[in-house]
Motif scaffolding. Structure first.
Motif, PDB file in Angstrom:
ATOM      1  N   GLU A 255       1.293 -18.167  -6.276  1.00 23.20           N
ATOM      2  CA  GLU A 255       2.426 -17.739  -7.129  1.00 23.20           C
ATOM      3  C   GLU A 255       2.110 -17.647  -8.593  1.00 23.20           C
ATOM      4  O   GLU A 255       2.628 -17.207  -9.235  1.00 23.20           O
ATOM      5  CB  GLU A 255       3.601 -18.680  -6.667  1.00 23.20           C
ATOM      6  CG  GLU A 255       4.288 -18.285  -5.002  1.00 23.20           C
ATOM      7  CD  GLU A 255       4.968 -19.476  -4.599  1.00 23.20           C
ATOM      8  OE1 GLU A 255       5.460 -19.515  -3.498  1.00 23.20           O
ATOM      9  OE2 GLU A 255       5.189 -20.700  -5.092  1.00 23.20           O
ATOM     10  N   LEU A 258       0.047 -14.810  -9.606  1.00 21.77           N
ATOM     11  CA  LEU A 258       0.534 -13.583  -9.550  1.00 21.77           C
ATOM     12  C   LEU A 258       1.768 -13.443 -10.711  1.00 21.77           C
ATOM     13  O   LEU A 258       1.751 -12.667 -11.252  1.00 21.77           O
ATOM     14  CB  LEU A 258       1.237 -13.268  -8.180  1.00 21.77           C
ATOM     15  CG  LEU A 258       0.320 -13.049  -7.015  1.00 21.77           C
ATOM     16  CD1 LEU A 258       1.262 -12.872  -5.814  1.00 21.77           C
ATOM     17  CD2 LEU A 258      -0.732 -11.967  -7.281  1.00 21.77           C
ATOM     18  N   LYS A 261      -0.025 -12.407 -13.439  1.00 20.19           N
ATOM     19  CA  LYS A 261      -0.516 -10.938 -13.346  1.00 20.19           C
ATOM     20  C   LYS A 261      -2.156 -11.045 -13.138  1.00 20.19           C
ATOM     21  O   LYS A 261      -2.741  -9.894 -13.503  1.00 20.19           O
ATOM     22  CB  LYS A 261      -0.110 -10.111 -14.474  1.00 20.19           C
ATOM     23  CG  LYS A 261       1.496 -10.171 -14.908  1.00 20.19           C
ATOM     24  CD  LYS A 261       1.909  -8.570 -14.696  1.00 20.19           C
ATOM     25  CE  LYS A 261       3.449  -8.401 -14.934  1.00 20.19           C
ATOM     26  NZ  LYS A 261       4.120  -8.937 -13.994  1.00 20.19           N
ATOM     27  N   LYS A 263      -5.332 -10.461 -10.598  1.00 20.04           N
ATOM     28  CA  LYS A 263      -5.908  -9.722  -9.388  1.00 20.04           C
ATOM     29  C   LYS A 263      -6.421 -10.895  -8.636  1.00 20.04           C
ATOM     30  O   LYS A 263      -7.332 -11.349  -9.181  1.00 20.04           O
ATOM     31  CB  LYS A 263      -6.692  -8.673  -9.761  1.00 20.04           C
ATOM     32  CG  LYS A 263      -6.709  -7.615  -8.863  1.00 20.04           C
ATOM     33  CD  LYS A 263      -7.087  -6.247  -9.349  1.00 20.04           C
ATOM     34  CE  LYS A 263      -6.318  -5.009  -8.898  1.00 20.04           C
ATOM     35  NZ  LYS A 263      -7.012  -3.616  -9.236  1.00 20.04           N
ATOM     36  N   MET A 309       0.803 -13.816  -0.954  1.00 22.34           N
ATOM     37  CA  MET A 309       0.780 -12.633  -1.440  1.00 22.34           C
ATOM     38  C   MET A 309       1.412 -11.556  -0.727  1.00 22.34           C
ATOM     39  O   MET A 309       2.055 -10.633  -1.336  1.00 22.34           O
ATOM     40  CB  MET A 309      -0.903 -12.229  -1.137  1.00 22.34           C
ATOM     41  CG  MET A 309      -1.110 -10.756  -1.539  1.00 22.34           C
ATOM     42  SD  MET A 309      -1.138 -10.635  -3.519  1.00 22.34           S
ATOM     43  CE  MET A 309      -2.848 -10.655  -3.904  1.00 22.34           C
ATOM     44  N   ALA A 312       5.245 -12.127  -1.998  1.00 25.76           N
ATOM     45  CA  ALA A 312       5.387 -11.568  -3.333  1.00 25.76           C
ATOM     46  C   ALA A 312       5.170 -10.217  -3.573  1.00 25.76           C
ATOM     47  O   ALA A 312       5.798  -9.432  -4.287  1.00 25.76           O
ATOM     48  CB  ALA A 312       4.595 -12.277  -4.201  1.00 25.76           C
ATOM     49  N   LYS A 313       4.189  -9.561  -2.967  1.00 27.97           N
ATOM     50  CA  LYS A 313       3.642  -8.109  -3.113  1.00 27.97           C
ATOM     51  C   LYS A 313       3.518  -7.335  -1.987  1.00 27.97           C
ATOM     52  O   LYS A 313       3.215  -6.113  -2.109  1.00 27.97           O
ATOM     53  CB  LYS A 313       2.323  -8.018  -4.101  1.00 27.97           C
ATOM     54  CG  LYS A 313       2.493  -8.819  -5.444  1.00 27.97           C
ATOM     55  CD  LYS A 313       1.474  -8.640  -6.494  1.00 27.97           C
ATOM     56  CE  LYS A 313       1.173  -7.258  -6.938  1.00 27.97           C
ATOM     57  NZ  LYS A 313       1.338  -7.101  -8.223  1.00 27.97           N
ATOM     58  N   ASN A 314       3.705  -7.866  -0.960  1.00 27.96           N
ATOM     59  CA  ASN A 314       3.126  -7.212   0.355  1.00 27.96           C
ATOM     60  C   ASN A 314       1.764  -6.545   0.292  1.00 27.96           C
ATOM     61  O   ASN A 314       1.686  -5.377   1.009  1.00 27.96           O
ATOM     62  CB  ASN A 314       4.334  -5.944   0.699  1.00 27.96           C
ATOM     63  CG  ASN A 314       4.339  -5.625   1.992  1.00 27.96           C
ATOM     64  OD1 ASN A 314       3.896  -6.416   2.905  1.00 27.96           O
ATOM     65  ND2 ASN A 314       4.960  -4.532   2.215  1.00 27.96           N
ATOM     66  N   ILE A 315       1.045  -7.255  -0.179  1.00 26.27           N
ATOM     67  CA  ILE A 315      -0.539  -6.749  -0.248  1.00 26.27           C
ATOM     68  C   ILE A 315      -1.285  -7.525   0.871  1.00 26.27           C
ATOM     69  O   ILE A 315      -1.084  -8.752   1.008  1.00 26.27           O
ATOM     70  CB  ILE A 315      -1.090  -6.747  -1.714  1.00 26.27           C
ATOM     71  CG1 ILE A 315      -0.373  -5.794  -2.561  1.00 26.27           C
ATOM     72  CG2 ILE A 315      -2.353  -6.492  -1.546  1.00 26.27           C
ATOM     73  CD1 ILE A 315      -0.825  -5.824  -3.948  1.00 26.27           C
TER      74      ILE A 315
END
Ligand code: CMC
Length: 377
Positions: A255, A258, A261, A263, A309, A312-315
């Motif tokens: 968290e 991310l 920001k 990667k 992950m 938060a980002k659906n990655i």
């Protein structure tokens, strides 16, 4: 005139290939038509290599012939050993792998012979020879002596034998074999495309593989398996911790990452947007290693990062995500993970080199100039 730019060649179909099919819609990956999951479940890595090169599964005679060939080409070439010995112990192992392939090429009597027969011989030799490079490099970094290969062991057993100097248990050999099969091939990824670009200039096979290793090194590609482990290390690995506590710490770490920001390597893919087809099979291999070594807390870190992950980002994770901790549990140093990827991908690269050569066109895209207008001194 404004040209349409395909940044990163995203979405560009550059050529045909019959080596593998990546299908993001069905989350499937086929090597020469066979689902990779089936190959990983049932075949030796040596058989998968023959499938990738020849287009068909080997019959008993072809298997036996390659078995004998591979086992008799495993020893570390003394010229390669001398070159490795000149490299500093703190250089990246990918630099060692790249140098070793270059030295093998410079010394190869068929270096400039690009007939299909010569190319296949060189591919098979490289396949057989590369494990000793990784194993020796891992050992020298630990101030350990070279371990000679053993002809009574298969590819995966011998790889682990040369690296650790002891016979690996069946469970470990199997997880290693699965990783090799999954890493072997993946269509026009950056390193394979690099190999094809070099081949398209009519340069030799070892030049193409050396360049491909350079492309694989980066953390957006193969280097991600190493980077995953650095993430685990940054969060902190504590074998005494419970799985739940490890998961909570990993979640909090993600968290924060991310929010900053960052990667996070091991997640996301250029082609797969709803999951990497190879992950479930590799995750099973990781689960087996976690059980074998009794390291549930590592799975806590794995689950915590994945969950955060996803939320938060659906990655989703890619193959490097389960592969990294699997190699860690087996006892490889983190920096050695991407050279293991080389050992596997030599098969796919050389299959693509042959395909490119058989139907070649120089790969030379255009660029849209955006520098200063013409001006004069
Ligand atoms: N962590 C955080 N955000 C990510 C990640 C990630 N791993 N991957 C993608 N994103 C975000 C990215 O920041 C961007 O967000 P925004 O639109 O808000 O700027 C969005 O998702 C699209 O990302 P992209 O980088 O433009 O997408 P891409 O299709 O070019 O990326 C990728 C593919 C593999 C380069 C990328 O997902 C990535 O950098 N992943 C981490 C490196 C990695 O694990 N590589 C291994 C690839 S698979 C196996 C292999 O080749 O070894």
């Amino acid at each position: 005139m404004t040209e349409e730019i395909h940044k990163g060649l995203a979405g560009v179909v550059a050529d045909h290939t019959a080596v593998s099919k990546v299908n993001p819609e069905s989350n499937s990956l086929l090597y020469r038509g066979y689902p990779v999951q089936q190959l990983a479940a049932e075949l030796a890595f040596e058989e998968v290599a023959l499938l990738l090169w020849n287009g068909e599964l080997p019959d008993a005679a072809q298997k036996e012939e390659f078995r004998a060939f591979e086992r008799s080409h495993r020893a570390l070439d003394p010229r390669v050993k001398s070159a490795i010995d000149l490299l500093p112990l703190d250089c990246h192992p990918m630099d060692v792998g790249r140098t070793a392939v270059s030295v093998l090429g410079a010394n190869h009597p068929l270096s400039e012979d690009s007939s299909p027969e010569a190319e296949l011989t060189k591919a098979k030799e490289l396949f057989a020879a590369f494990p000793a490079v990784v194993a020796y490099d891992q050992r020298r970094r630990r101030q350990l002596q070279l371990v000679e290969p053993r002809e009574d062991l298969d590819y995966s057993q011998n790889f682990l034998w040369m690296t650790f100097g002891e016979e690996a248990p069946e469970e470990v050999v199997d997880a290693f074999r699965v990783s090799m099969v999954l890493y072997a091939e993946h269509s026009f990824n950056a390193s394979t495309f690099t190999a094809r670009v070099v081949t398209s200039t009519l340069a030799d096979l070892h030049s193409a593989v050396t360049a491909a290793i350079g492309a694989l090194k980066g953390p957006l590609h193969g280097g991600a398996n190493e980077a995953v482990m650095h993430t685990f290390e940054e969060i902190g690995i504590n074998p005494a911790e419970t799985r739940e506590d490890a998961a909570a710490r990993a979640k909090a770490w993600m968290e924060q990452a991310l929010a900053e920001k960052r990667k996070v390597m091991g997640f996301g893919h250029r082609v797969y947007k709803s999951g990497d087809s190879r992950v479930p099979t590799m995750k099973q291999a990781l689960d087996a290693m976690v059980d074998y070594y009794g390291r549930g807390e590592l799975m806590g870190l794995y689950d915590g990062l994945e969950a955060a992950m996803g939320e938060a980002k659906n990655i989703l994770p890619n193959l490097d995500y389960p592969a990294g901790p699997t190699y860690h549990l087996m006892g490889f140093d983190t920096e050695m993970f991407t050279p293991l990827f080389i050992a596997a991908r030599i098969t796919g690269w050389t299959a693509h080199i042959a395909e490119q050569r058989a139907n070649n066109a120089l790969i030379r895209p255009l660029s849209a100039y955006n520098g200063p207008e013409e001006r004069h001194l």
